[in-house]
Structures are given as C-alpha cells and as structure tokens.
Write a protein that holds these residues in place. Structure first.
Motif, PDB file in Angstrom:
ATOM      1  N   UNK A  21       0.847  -1.185   0.000  1.00 58.26           N
ATOM      2  CA  UNK A  21       0.000   0.000   0.000  1.00 58.26           C
ATOM      3  C   UNK A  21       0.883   1.235   0.000  1.00 58.26           C
ATOM      4  N   UNK A  22       0.300   2.355  -0.377  1.00 56.83           N
ATOM      5  CA  UNK A  22       1.015   3.626  -0.385  1.00 56.83           C
ATOM      6  C   UNK A  22       0.960   4.220   1.012  1.00 56.83           C
ATOM      7  N   UNK A  23       2.111   4.664   1.521  1.00 57.17           N
ATOM      8  CA  UNK A  23       2.156   5.295   2.835  1.00 57.17           C
ATOM      9  C   UNK A  23       2.889   6.623   2.706  1.00 57.17           C
ATOM     10  N   UNK A  24       2.605   7.509   3.625  1.00 57.84           N
ATOM     11  CA  UNK A  24       3.244   8.827   3.688  1.00 57.84           C
ATOM     12  C   UNK A  24       3.949   8.951   5.020  1.00 57.84           C
ATOM     13  N   UNK A  74      -7.748   6.065   6.588  1.00 55.53           N
ATOM     14  CA  UNK A  74      -8.525   6.025   5.344  1.00 55.53           C
ATOM     15  C   UNK A  74      -8.181   4.773   4.555  1.00 55.53           C
ATOM     16  N   UNK A  75      -6.906   4.379   4.559  1.00 46.61           N
ATOM     17  CA  UNK A  75      -6.518   3.142   3.884  1.00 46.61           C
ATOM     18  C   UNK A  75      -7.180   1.942   4.543  1.00 46.61           C
ATOM     19  N   UNK A  76      -7.222   1.938   5.869  1.00 45.97           N
ATOM     20  CA  UNK A  76      -7.915   0.852   6.568  1.00 45.97           C
ATOM     21  C   UNK A  76      -9.393   0.829   6.214  1.00 45.97           C
ATOM     22  N   UNK A  77      -9.972   2.002   6.000  1.00 40.65           N
ATOM     23  CA  UNK A  77     -11.373   2.062   5.594  1.00 40.65           C
ATOM     24  C   UNK A  77     -11.606   1.520   4.195  1.00 40.65           C
ATOM     25  N   UNK A  78     -10.540   1.464   3.375  1.00 37.37           N
ATOM     26  CA  UNK A  78     -10.669   0.917   2.023  1.00 37.37           C
ATOM     27  C   UNK A  78     -10.318  -0.560   1.963  1.00 37.37           C
ATOM     28  N   UNK A  79      -9.469  -1.031   2.874  1.00 38.10           N
ATOM     29  CA  UNK A  79      -8.989  -2.410   2.801  1.00 38.10           C
ATOM     30  C   UNK A  79      -9.556  -3.301   3.881  1.00 38.10           C
ATOM     31  N   UNK A 136      -9.898   7.669  -0.108  1.00 40.28           N
ATOM     32  CA  UNK A 136     -11.255   7.689   0.419  1.00 40.28           C
ATOM     33  C   UNK A 136     -12.314   7.385  -0.624  1.00 40.28           C
ATOM     34  N   UNK A 137     -12.019   7.669  -1.895  1.00 41.05           N
ATOM     35  CA  UNK A 137     -12.987   7.372  -2.956  1.00 41.05           C
ATOM     36  C   UNK A 137     -13.212   5.876  -3.117  1.00 41.05           C
ATOM     37  N   UNK A 138     -12.302   5.067  -2.588  1.00 41.12           N
ATOM     38  CA  UNK A 138     -12.456   3.618  -2.673  1.00 41.12           C
ATOM     39  C   UNK A 138     -12.792   2.974  -1.345  1.00 41.12           C
ATOM     40  N   UNK A 139     -13.342   3.735  -0.403  1.00 46.09           N
ATOM     41  CA  UNK A 139     -13.660   3.194   0.917  1.00 46.09           C
ATOM     42  C   UNK A 139     -14.739   2.122   0.819  1.00 46.09           C
ATOM     43  N   UNK A 186      -4.455  -2.730  -5.452  1.00 43.77           N
ATOM     44  CA  UNK A 186      -5.615  -3.386  -4.874  1.00 43.77           C
ATOM     45  C   UNK A 186      -6.197  -2.673  -3.678  1.00 43.77           C
ATOM     46  N   UNK A 187      -5.639  -1.526  -3.314  1.00 39.59           N
ATOM     47  CA  UNK A 187      -6.188  -0.757  -2.190  1.00 39.59           C
ATOM     48  C   UNK A 187      -7.588  -0.273  -2.505  1.00 39.59           C
ATOM     49  N   UNK A 188      -7.799   0.196  -3.732  1.00 35.94           N
ATOM     50  CA  UNK A 188      -9.103   0.680  -4.193  1.00 35.94           C
ATOM     51  C   UNK A 188      -9.672  -0.330  -5.180  1.00 35.94           C
TER      52      UNK A 188
END
Length: 925
Positions: free
Chosen positions: A690-693, A752-757, A788-791, A829-831
C-alpha cells in the motif's frame, strides 16, 4: 445507631427483610425520612468514596422499597438510577420483603415497574414473580416484552439440549399473550436475533412458526405482524428476523394475494434484500394472473427508480413477460418501462429502450410521442438512439440537433466563517461551557469560544463566573458545589478550567508534566500528540486562573476552521505588552501553529519589539513551514506482530530558544524489536502492499516548543501512526494545525486506507473538513482523498466525494494527480473499481462531469492493460467515464489500453462500455 440504618450503611442487604417486616407503618415512615437523608448524603460523595457508596446502594434500595406504603412511590424508589448504578439487582431480598403485601398492591407495583422503560427489562424477574404472586394480568409494555424474550432465551441456554426453545415456549404461561406483542414493540427484542441458524433448537422464527401450526398462536397474527414490521422498516438484523419468520410460515397463494399492496410497497421502498423477496412474490402473483397491469405499472414506476441494478433488471424482466403475455397492456406498461430511462446505469437504460421499441406498434403515434418525451432522461448516446427509433419531440425551428453548451456544476466554494467578533458575555460563556461538557465532542468554534470566555471572565470577575457555573453545571459527576480538591486526571476538556474557576483543583497539580495527555492512545500516536497540545493548553489556562489570570487568550482562532489571522495575533501581542502580561507558553505555541503564514505581516510583528513578536516574525518568514512528506509503497510484511519501536527520546530544549537556532542532529534510526507473538494460532498472511506517507522531523517544534508540543515535530512513520480508531479525535484535534492540512492528511491516510482495505467505517468523515483547512493542497491531501474514494462504506466514499468537489470549487483540485493516485491504488488493490465507480457516479451526478472525467482519464490505465484479466467493476467504471464524456463533450487522448479493450470480442459490460467510451471520445474530437 438504628440497627436498620447500621445494616444499610454496612451493606448487609440479605438481613434487611427480617429487620423491616416487624415495623409498623409510622415506624416505616420515620425510617424512610432517614433513608432519604442517607441517599442525599451519598449523592454528594466524590469518587474517592465509591466503594463505600456502592456497598450502601443495594441495601438502601431494598430498605426504601420496604418502607414505602404506596405502590407508585415504591416503584419510583426501586427504579431510581442513583440506587442501581453498577449494582447487581437485589431481586431475592425484595421479593422476600414484599411478598406478604396485599395482592392488589403487588399487582400495581408490578405494572408500575413494567412501565419504567429504563429498568423494566432488567427488572423482568422481579415483575414476573410479583405478577405470579398477585395473580394479576401480565404487563404488556415494550421493556417487559424485551425482558420476557431475554428470559426465555436465558432459560433455554441454561437448560440441557433436551429442553429446546420449543419446549420452553410451550411451558411458558405468558407465551400466548406476549408473542403477538413481539410485532408491536417500538424496537424488536435483541434476544430474538441472537440465533440465525434455522436448524438450531433455539431459532425463534422456526419455533414461532411451529406454534402457529399447532394453533397455540394464531397464524394470521404472526403473518400480519411480520408484514407490518417489514413495512415499518428498521435495522437490518431486525428485518432479517421477520423476513425469516415470514419464510418459515410458508404463505399460501391466497395469503400472498391478500397482501398485494404490501408487496408493492415493500418492493418500492424496503431495503434491497426485503425488496427482492417482495418482488419474487409479485412475480408469482403475475404468473398466476393475480397482478393486473395497472398494479404492475404502479409498482414498476417505484422499483425502476431504485439504484439497485439487480432489482431494476428483474423488474424489466417482469414487465417483458407481462407484455409478451398480453401485448394489449402496452399503453399501461410501456410508460412504466420508460421510468428506467432515467436510471444512472446506462446498460439498464439501453435494456429499457430496447424493451420499449420491441413492443411499440409503428402506428401508435400517441404512445410513441409519450416515450420520446421520456427519452430526454436518457444519456446523450442513448438519447440519440432513441431519437432515431422513436422520433424527436423537438420542433425543426428549435434546431433539433443543437445541444446546449455544457456547463460544469460545482458546489459553491465554502465561505470562511469568522468566530463571533466580540468576547462572549458571562451568560453566553456559561451556555457554551455547558454545551461543551455535557453534549459530547464540541465543535472547534464552541470549544475555543468557551475556553476564551472562561479565561476572560475569570480575569474580570472570577466570583461571578464561579456562581454562574455552579448553577448551570450542578449535574457534573464531580459535583461543582463540593469543596474537596478533584484529581485533574478525572477531568476532561473544559472541566479542568471550570474546576480551577471553582477552586476545586490545586495549582501544583496543573504544572507541565503532572497531567496526562492522549488517554487511550499509544504514546507515539498522532492523536495522542494532538490531544497533548489541547490538554497542555487547558492545564495552563487552569493554572493561570489560580495564579496569574490571563486577560484573554492569544490562540483563539479568527475563523471557525481554527486559523488565526497574523494581524490579529499582532494586535493581541501588543495588548499584552501594554498590560505587562506574560503570555502562556502553550497558548503562544498554539497561536503560532494556527497563524496563517502571511509574509506581509512580518514587519508589524518585528516592530513589537518583544521576544514573542520576534518569534512570530521568524515563524511567518519561513520557520513555520511544515516538514516534507515522503511517499513510498510498503513491501509485504509477513508478520504484522513485529513492528519497529518508535523513537521516544525526549527533547529538553527550552521554549525560549530562538526560532533561527541550529537544527538538532537527526535521531538515530530505531532498531526493530519483536513484539509478543501468540503461538496458539498460525501466523497471519502477509499484509498487502500500500502507499504510505511519512513526515519528516519538524526541528523547530521539536527543539523550541513546550514539551507537550514536541510530538507534533517528531518524524512520523507508518508504524508510529498505528493506533486504535477510538482514540481519533474530532474537530478540536483538526483545529490544532489548521494551516497544515498536508501534514494532517498524511496522518489521516492510514485510517482512510484501513477504511478501504478493512471493514472499518467512519475514517473518511474528516475529509471534507480537512479540505476546508488552510495551507497548500498538495500530494498528501490528494492521495488521502483518492484513497477515500475507494472506501468500503458508502458514507466514507460520499465524504471523499464532498472533499473532492470542495477542492474543485476552491480551484485547488489537481484532478490528473488524483487520477494518477487512483491508478496506483487500483494497481495495488487498495481501491476496488466497483467502489470507485460508485463514488465517481456520485460526483458526476452533481453535475461535475468534466471534473470526474479528468480524474477517471488517468485512473483507468491499470484496468485497461492490454491482455490483462478483467477486474470486477471495470465495466461499471468505464460506464461512468463514458457517461461523463458524452455529457461534457470532453476530448483528448484516450486512456492507454482503451482501444485494445474495445477491440476484444464478446459483449461483456467491459467490452461494451469500452466501445462506448471510445466512440464518445472520437465524437468529441
């Protein structure tokens, strides 16, 4: 001491019935007055005496109930919250004490207890025994019914497998009276839904259907009750229960036909699974000739407006069957078919158009004209096809081929809202404080106004403020009217400052390092860092109230977002200089983090000639710029239990260090440490990429700000941000850094990533507010919105859509960047394409077709890779993209891989929509 009062104070509840029974009525009345005084006394005790209070409560409840001579008063005493809180209910002693009362009195008491919605369910065992002893009618309140169901379930579970629910229900004397009430309670009893396995011996729908079959419960009562509850709606598990019961009852064709109007209503308005069941019933009725064309058209008009494509497809199929059976019904049914012309899915539009054309006679001009009028709701591509098949309704003089020029529709850019210009009055401050401490999480505006008002009025007239607060906040758990000092650790939010105003905390307990910050969070969690800032400000304000009251706060925002105008901060610092007031360190630090970084205010800040003015000038000149954000893609990590230990080395540099001082040397990289492993289960699968910042260290904050602020300056990595979702704060946390939305977006991305995956919901809720904040709208914010668009949850996707459109309305959206981010997230595959398609359709439906296409044009590339396997939802996403291009007339190069996808053989949705998108782009060029 009175032996009964002594027994109550010592908590000897079991001895009370023997002590109370010999008392006469006057003696009971005298004792009751003394018990009331004892009850009032323990109400005023603070938390240090909680064990003693809990020991007394149960005994006090039994003693008071035994002393009351009126059934209503006894019921009120038994149901009192302050006597029951945290206690095991003393059913046995109460029955022992009250059993010899008059049966009429006991029956009245039972019904009064059953009417107390807060306690009747828990009191069911007591009420049931009182009803049995009094031989009175059984209560019928909702809470009593809930208690009955819970009791039945508990008895069933407590018995052996030879006494299943079927036997327990048949042996229960109240089943015949209470089963019909299961359908009339405002909320169905939770215990009904605890078992969903129809083969289990405690499955309520199966057993209730068996009772109806044996005549113990009237079948029609169950059928009508189920249908009524389904029509009323409710939570999904409740509807699932009543639908399961209806299925187990196996309605006859006559019973189904009698309720045709109910099935029509359910198919039109009920949640999808229930609407599907109603639709199946209507199909059976239609096949049997029991659904006239007029009724079919009526229900079709509502079903075809639903967003669920499965229901719409099935309804179009039902209409097609009816038209094949009787083509003469076309005047009634084809206008209903045309309702699907306005459906958001263009494939369903195409199917409805084909059905209309197939059964439309060439000579029927009136019906053709009606359908042509309705065809205006079709997408542009299908509208042109409808014009060829049905004819155009536009007059030649109007220019039938002319399309109105496209105009993008975006929501109005939010207008910044100032906080109230003047300081709040005393009454206004008290109202704000009361709203903040009693109504849960306050907004940033309410919190800041209340805090500033407390500080101002404590400086002006602390005695008047204290008197007003005592009158308004008497219900606080730590009792503002008391006199003992309160542990600051027990106070939350503004309660700490209120306690200082009321002289209920000690000044030494409020010094830095003495109060806890970020309760419930990991120490390295960003939420803990943000909470620590707010907690430090509150502790400092409370300490200054007790030692050196401030005239006002420096950090009170100018805008509701939390931002502070630099000119306003300069004016406040000048006022401090005139008054000879030294600012609070935490207050001034928060002001720096909030100030809008405008270089134009540097001269005015420098002209103040104070250390704070110099610090503000340096901050505005560049020292306050946020740190860089680094982006990377994680590698799969085979053991999620092994996490690197974050750097927790404390910084002790004083806050008086100049902002232009040398930066500290970077901390050494932490050594990985193994966390505890659970050997009783196999290792979990590798985490997906996944992408992280990651945010770099903010040296100025780490070195020069108060200790409570230094967590904001720490370099935050992916592992250091992980924490429980419950510790995430709301608007008050967001307002700590209102000019650093890039940093906040980087911190929010893991949630937000957890909300998508994963199945976590609510992570996208902060996105619209985050988009409204100040500072650059850079890569971190765009990536977080894209994720968030892929939540998983629709409400989170809608929040991301709101943030996307808000950025577009403000002219801050880089749509191609969001598209490229989505391309990467789709590839990882995150979204998921189907979730992104729903979000994109929502955005486009607002009228932002060009904006939505600008995003999708970049996002489609990984899904259209030549030779790649079709990913679920790709065709749906292409349909949204094609609709956007057709409506806005966008032109430009086609996404890579579109030509290859359109050239594939077959008629799958992916191929059809790829061809459609290619044709739309070609037509726009």
């Amino acid at each position: 001491m009175n032996p009964i009062l002594e027994a109550v104070r010592e908590g000897r509840t079991d001895q009370l019935p023997g002590l109370l029974k010999p008392l006469t009525a006057p003696e009971r009345q005298e004792l009751l007055a003394r018990l009331a005084l004892l009850r009032a006394e323990i109400r005023g005790w603070d938390w240090s005496r909680w064990r003693e209070r809990d020991r007394i409560r149960s005994a006090l409840l039994v003693a008071g109930a035994g002393c009351h001579t009126g059934a209503t008063a006894a019921a009120d005493w038994i149901g009192a919250h302050d006597l029951r809180e945290g206690q095991e209910f003393p059913t046995g002693p109460l029955l022992d004490l009250l059993a010899d009362r008059d049966p009429g009195w006991l029956g009245e008491l039972a019904h009064h207890l059953a009417e107390n919605t807060a306690t009747a369910e828990a009191d069911y065992p007591l009420v049931r025994e009182l009803v049995r002893i009094a031989d009175c009618p059984v209560p019928t309140t909702d809470a009593f019914v809930h208690g009955w169901v819970r009791s039945i379930f508990t008895m069933d579970r407590a018995r052996s497998t030879h006494s299943p629910l079927s036997i327990v229900l048949r042996q229960d004397p109240y089943a015949r009276e209470l089963v019909p009430l299961l359908f009339t309670t405002a909320e169905s009893p939770e215990a009904l839904h605890w078992c969903s396995d129809p083969t289990a011996p405690n499955h309520w729908p199966s057993e209730l259907a068996a009772l109806a079959q044996e005549g113990i419960v009237e079948r029609r009562v169950l059928v009508d009750g189920c249908v009524a509850r389904l029509r009323r709606g409710g939570r999904q598990n409740q509807l699932k229960f009543f639908l399961a019961m209806l299925t187990r009852l196996e309605l006859t064709p006559t019973e189904e036909r009698e309720r045709t109007a109910d099935w029509i209503e359910l198919a039109a308005e009920a949640p999808s699974p229930l609407a599907g069941h109603a639709q199946q019933v209507l199909v059976r009725l239609a096949d049997a000739g029991g659904l006239p064309a007029q009724r079919l058209a009526q229900m079709s008009g509502a079903v075809l407006r639903r967003p669920e494509k499965k229901l719409v497809r099935a309804q179009l199929g039902l209409l097609g069957q009816a038209l094949r059976r009787d083509p003469a019904t076309r005047h009634t049914l084809l206008p209903a078919v045309a309702v699907a012309f306005g459906h958001e899915d263009t494939t369903l539009q195409e199917r409805a158009l084909g059905l209309a054309v197939r059964y439309l006679p060439p000579a029927d001009r009136e019906l053709r004209r009606e359908l042509a009028l309705r065809a205006e709701a079709l997408s542009p591509l299908h509208r042109r096809a409808a014009a060829e098949l049905l004819g155009s309704t536009a007059s030649p003089a109007a220019g039938a081929c002319a399309e109105p020029a496209y105009a993008e529709v975006l929501p109005p850019a939010p207008v910044p809202r100032r906080l109230a210009s003047g300081p709040p009055t005393l009454a206004g401050t008290v109202a704000l404080v009361a709203a903040s401490v009693t109504a849960g999480e306050p907004t940033a505006a309410v919190f800041e106004s209340a805090l500033d008002g407390l500080v101002r009025h404590a400086h002006h007239d602390r005695a008047a403020l204290a008197e007003a607060l005592r009158a308004a906040l008497g219900g606080l758990r730590w009792h503002p009217g008391g006199g003992r000092p309160v542990d600051p650790g027990q106070l939350t939010g503004l309660e700490l400052v209120v306690a200082a105003v009321l002289d209920r905390v000690r000044a030494p307990d409020l010094l830095p390092g003495r109060t806890a910050h970020g309760d419930g969070c990991r120490p390295d969690c960003v939420h803990a860092a943000l909470s620590a800032v707010t907690a430090a400000r509150l502790a400092e304000a409370a300490h200054r109230v007790l030692t050196d009251p401030l005239p006002f706060l420096l950090a009170t925002p100018t805008w509701e977002t939390g931002s502070l105008e630099p000119e306003e901060l300069v004016v406040r610092l000048a006022a401090y200089r005139r008054l000879g007031t030294g600012p609070g360190q935490a207050d001034f630090a928060q002001a720096l983090l909030r100030v809008r970084r405008s270089p134009g205010a540097v001269p005015a800040a420098a002209a103040l000639g104070t250390p704070e003015g110099d610090r503000l000038a340096a901050w505005l000149a560049g020292a306050g710029e946020p740190p860089a954000v680094r982006r990377r893609v994680t590698d799969p990590f085979p053991d999620p239990l092994r996490v690197p230990s974050p750097d927790r080395a404390p910084f002790t540099a004083p806050f008086t260090t100049p902002l232009t001082g040398p930066a500290a040397a970077p901390a050494a990289a932490p050594d990985p440490q193994s966390g505890p492993r659970r050997w009783d289960r196999p290792p979990r699968a590798a985490a997906p990429r996944r992408v992280v910042l990651e945010t770099a260290e903010r040296c100025v904050v780490r070195e020069e700000f108060p200790a409570a602020f230094r967590g904001l300056g720490r370099a935050h990595t992916e592992s250091a941000r992980g924490c429980s979702p419950s510790c995430a704060g709301g608007l008050v946390q967001q307002s700590v850094l209102p000019e650093d939305r890039e940093m906040q977006a980087a911190w929010l991305l893991p949630e937000v990533t957890a909300g998508a995956t994963a199945r976590e919901g609510g992570a996208g809720a902060p996105l619209p507010r985050l988009a409204e904040l100040g500072g650059p709208a850079g890569p971190a914010l765009h990536l977080t919105v894209a994720t968030g668009l892929g939540a998983r949850h629709a409400e989170d996707r809608h929040a991301a859509v709101d943030a996307l459109l808000l950025l577009a309305a403000r002219g801050e959206l880089d749509a191609p960047r969001v598209g490229r981010d989505l391309a990467e997230l789709l590839a990882l595959g995150t979204v998921k394409p189907n979730r992104l398609a729903e979000a994109a359709r929502t955005a486009a439906a607002t009228g932002a077709y060009a904006t939505t296409w600008a995003v999708l044009a970049q996002a489609l590339t990984p899904l259209l890779a030549a030779g790649g396997a079709a990913v679920r939802g790709t065709g749906e996403l292409l349909a949204v993209a094609a609709d956007c291009v057709e409506r806005c007339g966008a032109c430009g190069p086609a996404p890579a891989g579109l030509a290859e996808a359109a050239a594939r053989s077959g008629s799958s949705q992916l191929v059809r929509q790829a061809r459609r998108l290619r044709a739309a782009l070609t037509a726009s060029s």
